[in-house]
Motif scaffolding. Structure first.
Motif, PDB file in Angstrom:
ATOM      1  N   HIS A  83     -17.279  24.152 -13.788  1.00  0.00           N
ATOM      2  CA  HIS A  83     -15.843  23.960 -13.795  1.00  0.00           C
ATOM      3  C   HIS A  83     -15.350  23.459 -12.442  1.00  0.00           C
ATOM      4  CE1 HIS A  83     -16.585  26.857 -17.075  1.00  0.00           C
ATOM      5  NE2 HIS A  83     -15.597  26.210 -17.690  1.00  0.00           N
ATOM      6  N   MET A  84     -14.246  22.737 -12.480  1.00  0.00           N
ATOM      7  CA  MET A  84     -13.652  22.157 -11.272  1.00  0.00           C
ATOM      8  C   MET A  84     -12.283  22.773 -11.027  1.00  0.00           C
ATOM      9  SD  MET A  84     -15.873  19.948 -10.299  1.00  0.00           S
ATOM     10  CE  MET A  84     -14.846  19.151  -9.085  1.00  0.00           C
ATOM     11  N   SER A  85     -11.869  22.767  -9.775  1.00  0.00           N
ATOM     12  CA  SER A  85     -10.493  23.121  -9.418  1.00  0.00           C
ATOM     13  C   SER A  85      -9.967  22.063  -8.470  1.00  0.00           C
ATOM     14  CB  SER A  85     -10.426  24.507  -8.771  1.00  0.00           C
ATOM     15  OG  SER A  85     -11.082  24.498  -7.518  1.00  0.00           O
ATOM     16  N   LEU A  86      -8.663  21.961  -8.413  1.00  0.00           N
ATOM     17  CA  LEU A  86      -8.017  20.957  -7.576  1.00  0.00           C
ATOM     18  C   LEU A  86      -6.987  21.655  -6.706  1.00  0.00           C
ATOM     19  CD1 LEU A  86      -7.697  17.906  -6.947  1.00  0.00           C
ATOM     20  CD2 LEU A  86      -5.909  17.844  -8.673  1.00  0.00           C
ATOM     21  N   THR A  87      -7.178  21.545  -5.390  1.00  0.00           N
ATOM     22  CA  THR A  87      -6.230  22.118  -4.440  1.00  0.00           C
ATOM     23  C   THR A  87      -5.359  20.995  -3.883  1.00  0.00           C
ATOM     24  OG1 THR A  87      -7.754  23.878  -3.839  1.00  0.00           O
ATOM     25  CG2 THR A  87      -5.964  23.426  -2.311  1.00  0.00           C
ATOM     26  N   LEU A  88      -4.049  21.198  -3.934  1.00  0.00           N
ATOM     27  CA  LEU A  88      -3.092  20.190  -3.473  1.00  0.00           C
ATOM     28  C   LEU A  88      -2.297  20.721  -2.292  1.00  0.00           C
ATOM     29  CD1 LEU A  88      -1.546  19.044  -6.882  1.00  0.00           C
ATOM     30  CD2 LEU A  88      -3.403  17.944  -5.624  1.00  0.00           C
ATOM     31  N   GLN A  89      -2.075  19.852  -1.343  1.00  0.00           N
ATOM     32  CA  GLN A  89      -1.088  20.094  -0.292  1.00  0.00           C
ATOM     33  C   GLN A  89      -0.051  18.988  -0.410  1.00  0.00           C
ATOM     34  OE1 GLN A  89      -3.608  20.344   3.265  1.00  0.00           O
ATOM     35  NE2 GLN A  89      -3.123  22.512   3.358  1.00  0.00           N
ATOM     36  N   VAL A  90       1.192  19.389  -0.602  1.00  0.00           N
ATOM     37  CA  VAL A  90       2.252  18.444  -0.936  1.00  0.00           C
ATOM     38  C   VAL A  90       3.319  18.493   0.146  1.00  0.00           C
ATOM     39  CG1 VAL A  90       3.868  17.679  -2.701  1.00  0.00           C
ATOM     40  CG2 VAL A  90       1.792  18.902  -3.370  1.00  0.00           C
ATOM     41  N   LEU A  91       3.644  17.329   0.679  1.00  0.00           N
ATOM     42  CA  LEU A  91       4.656  17.209   1.740  1.00  0.00           C
ATOM     43  C   LEU A  91       5.883  16.501   1.183  1.00  0.00           C
ATOM     44  CD1 LEU A  91       5.501  17.400   4.750  1.00  0.00           C
ATOM     45  CD2 LEU A  91       4.389  15.181   5.097  1.00  0.00           C
ATOM     46  N   ASP A  92       7.034  17.099   1.411  1.00  0.00           N
ATOM     47  CA  ASP A  92       8.299  16.478   1.013  1.00  0.00           C
ATOM     48  C   ASP A  92       8.638  15.360   1.998  1.00  0.00           C
ATOM     49  OD1 ASP A  92      10.854  15.760   0.334  1.00  0.00           O
ATOM     50  OD2 ASP A  92      11.726  17.759   0.494  1.00  0.00           O
ATOM     51  N   ILE A  93       8.624  14.112   1.525  1.00  0.00           N
ATOM     52  CA  ILE A  93       8.903  12.966   2.398  1.00  0.00           C
ATOM     53  C   ILE A  93      10.214  12.289   2.009  1.00  0.00           C
ATOM     54  CG2 ILE A  93       6.474  12.556   2.916  1.00  0.00           C
ATOM     55  CD1 ILE A  93       6.538  10.263   0.875  1.00  0.00           C
ATOM     56  N   THR A  94      11.092  13.043   1.351  1.00  0.00           N
ATOM     57  CA  THR A  94      12.360  12.459   0.920  1.00  0.00           C
ATOM     58  C   THR A  94      13.161  11.944   2.109  1.00  0.00           C
ATOM     59  OG1 THR A  94      12.403  13.976  -0.963  1.00  0.00           O
ATOM     60  CG2 THR A  94      14.468  12.895  -0.376  1.00  0.00           C
ATOM     61  N   GLU A  95      13.263  12.764   3.155  1.00  0.00           N
ATOM     62  CA  GLU A  95      14.027  12.340   4.333  1.00  0.00           C
ATOM     63  C   GLU A  95      13.369  11.141   4.998  1.00  0.00           C
ATOM     64  OE1 GLU A  95      14.754  15.501   7.030  1.00  0.00           O
ATOM     65  OE2 GLU A  95      15.970  16.683   5.626  1.00  0.00           O
ATOM     66  N   ARG A  96      12.025  11.137   5.040  1.00  0.00           N
ATOM     67  CA  ARG A  96      11.338   9.991   5.639  1.00  0.00           C
ATOM     68  C   ARG A  96      11.589   8.724   4.834  1.00  0.00           C
ATOM     69  NH1 ARG A  96       5.016  10.520   6.030  1.00  0.00           N
ATOM     70  NH2 ARG A  96       5.028   9.379   4.068  1.00  0.00           N
ATOM     71  N   ARG A  97      11.562   8.840   3.510  1.00  0.00           N
ATOM     72  CA  ARG A  97      11.860   7.684   2.671  1.00  0.00           C
ATOM     73  C   ARG A  97      13.276   7.185   2.926  1.00  0.00           C
ATOM     74  NH1 ARG A  97       9.308   7.247  -2.456  1.00  0.00           N
ATOM     75  NH2 ARG A  97       7.059   7.036  -2.115  1.00  0.00           N
ATOM     76  N   GLN A  98      14.209   8.127   2.989  1.00  0.00           N
ATOM     77  CA  GLN A  98      15.600   7.739   3.244  1.00  0.00           C
ATOM     78  C   GLN A  98      15.747   7.086   4.606  1.00  0.00           C
ATOM     79  OE1 GLN A  98      17.621  11.478   2.702  1.00  0.00           O
ATOM     80  NE2 GLN A  98      17.777  11.244   0.476  1.00  0.00           N
ATOM     81  N   ALA A  99      15.009   7.643   5.614  1.00  0.00           N
ATOM     82  CA  ALA A  99      15.063   7.046   6.953  1.00  0.00           C
ATOM     83  C   ALA A  99      14.488   5.637   6.949  1.00  0.00           C
ATOM     84  CB  ALA A  99      14.300   7.925   7.948  1.00  0.00           C
TER      85      ALA A  99
END
Length: 618
Positions: free
Chosen positions: A257-273
């Motif tokens: 079996h496999m597992s997937l670990t995610l690290q997620v960064l909110d880049i909304t402000e960077r996109r807006q910038a």
């Protein structure tokens, strides 16, 4: 300690018996303690742990049976194995009493060494095993403690991290959802865990397919692929959140079996910038091109109306300076609305409007950037015409400048009094055309009344005007002391400027007034050397040389007592903070303004040198 020796306790009131038993039992890894009475034995058992106690049955005061019963009554010694040692025949009753008291066996005197050793060997081995188990228990306890501490640190890091830490199994069912994920997306962990990600509304179908492909791409037990992508996630209230996903697929211990670990960064402000930066760059390009187009148009139209090069230079330079000063006012206001009073004060300071003969009245208003640039040209033309032909051309003439706020626009009235008699011109000059084009644009209008006592202009702006609040009082520009017209003749000047064309133009202006440009420095390194070594009277210092600060150059000139001025497109707030009192000439350079500043520097030269001498003395 788990690594201690195995201990046996021998209890007998006869010393010779104890010595004999000790001799028979002595071996490596065994530590033998001897007690001569039950009281002494009990005291020793409170301090030490024993693998076996050999008790003499017949002892004075408290015999072996009674000691065994006391041992069974205490928690610490309740499970300690006991072998009774006796020289008497034991009947069934006494044997039963011994076993009831907790004995595991009896050894009879005279002692058979083989029997003694074989029976004690069992408890020696049990003691070793107990010791090893205790050591393993302590090791496992330490490992578990380190594991718990590591997990606690990892959880604290995940919960306090600006990243969302999320784990999914091979079926994309959520197995972990950190507090960072709760903060970013608003979904509570209790609402997410155990659910397939497709049922949560957190991710779109394309993103889910990409995550499934990450798991499928891991083809080997030794591989731990890492992936990254940008995608949109959805918050609990349905908002779109631009995210950067970093994923690692891991194979479970069963290798199936496999597992997937995610690290997620909110880049909304960077996109807006980034979007804002792109928008600002586009707006900057638009404004620069519009400005260049306006300059080109002013140059062409001024050239058509000029009687000669000198007339063209004077007219074009004045109009260009009016635009430049308006840009400076807008830059100070970060290109938002700026006060009309500030624009009028700027025209007074530049000498286009005569401050003591200008009477203004009207509410405090803010003018949009577009209207500010247009009014700058308009007031420049009105003031220049008044100095050439109107109220400012004769003593006693004056101008009444009034305005009123009308809806989203402005009505500005210019009325001249006390000047030469006015008659309508036979042809429409460029100044009149420029006023019509500038002030009358965007649904505005311009009206002129050629009254004999003085021309009157009415300028209407349709929009871009708002009421101002809390504006401070207007500060009058300080009068400049008169100096000799030939004050610059023969003066040796160091010119520090990184733009070749600007340096060429400034050199020509300096030479035209009789000054000598002894050196032109275009880099900070050259400027420092020239400021230190050149024999000069004055210096013109660019506010920035190829992105490098010029504080060091200013310090050298100050120490040498050489007066200097900044020549820069920056405002005073961007120049070296320790030299805010140094005069500044704004780019594009007005030759008359430059000459006035340099002449004032020459007039103040003795004072500057005196201050430098005092500083050197200190």
């Amino acid at each position: 300690m788990p690594d201690r020796a195995i201990r046996f306790l021998l209890v007998d009131d006869i010393q010779e018996n104890l010595v004999a038993l000790e001799a028979l039992l002595r071996r490596d890894g065994l530590e033998i303690h001897k007690a001569h009475s039950a009281a002494e034995a009990l005291e020793m058992m409170l301090v030490n742990d024993y693998a076996l106690a050999l008790l003499d049955v017949h002892m004075p005061d408290t015999d072996g049976y009674e000691l065994a019963e006391l041992m069974r009554g205490a928690e610490r010694t309740r499970r300690l194995p006991i072998i009774f040692v006796t020289a008497a025949d034991i009947d069934e009753t006494r044997r039963f009493r011994g076993y009831e008291a907790g004995a595991v066996d009896f050894i009879f005197k005279p002692i058979d060494p083989v029997i003694l050793k074989s029976k004690c060997e069992v408890f020696f081995q049990l003691g070793q095993q107990a010791r090893d188990l205790a050591r393993q228990r302590d090791e496992m306890r330490a490992i578990a403690q380190h594991r718990d501490q590591a997990m606690a640190r990892l959880k604290a890091h995940a919960d306090n991290s600006p990243l969302a830490t999320i784990e999914l199994d091979c079926g994309l069912v959520l197995r972990a959802w950190s507090q960072g994920a709760e903060r970013i997306f608003g979904h509570r962990a209790r609402d997410m865990l155990g659910r397939p990600v497709g049922e949560t509304g957190w991710l779109g179908a394309e993103t889910i397919d990409a995550l499934r492909a990450w798991i499928a791409a891991d083809s080997g037990p030794d591989a731990a692929p890492r992936y990254t992508m940008e995608a949109v996630a959805f918050s609990a209230d349905g908002r779109e959140i631009a995210c950067e996903f970093h994923g690692s697929s891991l194979r479970e211990a069963d290798s199936q079996h496999m597992s997937l670990t995610l690290q997620v960064l909110d880049i909304t402000e960077r996109r807006q910038a980034e979007e804002m930066r792109s928008l600002l760059i586009g707006e900057l390009n638009h404004r620069i091109k519009n400005t260049l187009a306006n300059v080109q148009a002013i140059a062409r139209q001024t050239l058509r109306q000029s009687a000669g090069l000198e007339d063209f230079d004077r007219s074009f330079s004045g109009r260009l300076q009016a635009l430049a000063r308006a840009h400076s006012i807008l830059s100070d206001a970060t290109w938002s609305s700026a006060p009309l009073d500030g624009l009028i004060d700027d025209q007074v300071q530049a000498g286009t409007l005569v401050g003591d003969r200008l009477h203004r009245s009207g509410p405090q208003v803010q003018i949009s950037p577009e209207n500010m640039l247009r009014l700058a040209l308009t007031l420049h033309e009105l003031g220049t015409n008044a100095q050439k032909y109107g109220a400012f051309s004769v003593p006693g003439g004056e101008v009444l400048l009034s305005w009123r706020h009308e809806g989203a626009g402005l009505v500005l009235h210019w009325q001249e009094r006390g000047g030469p008699a006015v008659s309508p011109p036979t042809r429409k000059g460029f100044g009149h055309t420029l006023i019509d084009a500038s002030a009358g644009g965007d649904e505005g209008s311009v009206e002129v009344d050629w009254q004999p006592r003085g021309v009157a202009w009415t300028i209407r702006l349709a929009h871009g005007v708002t009421a101002a609040e809390g504006a401070g009082p207007v500060q009058k520009p300080a009068a400049v002391a008169a100096v000799s017209e030939d004050a610059l003749i023969g003066r040796r000047v160091l010119l520090i400027e990184d733009e070749p064309l600007v340096a060429l133009d400034l050199s020509c202006e300096l030479e035209d007034v009789g000054a000598e440009v002894v050196a032109v420095a275009r880099t900070l390194k050259d400027a420092l050397i020239a400021a230190e070594n050149q024999s000069i009277d004055l210096a013109l210092l660019d506010g920035n040389l190829g992105g490098e600060k010029v504080d060091g150059v200013a310090e050298i000139l100050t120490k040498r007592g050489i007066p200097f001025c900044f020549v820069s497109g920056y405002g005073p707030e961007h120049l070296p903070v320790d030299f805010q009192s140094v005069p500044m000439v704004q780019k594009p350079v007005d030759p008359a303004k430059l000459r006035a500043v340099l002449e004032k520097m020459v007039a103040d030269l003795p004072l500057v040198q005196s201050r430098a001498a005092q500083a050197m003395a200190v």
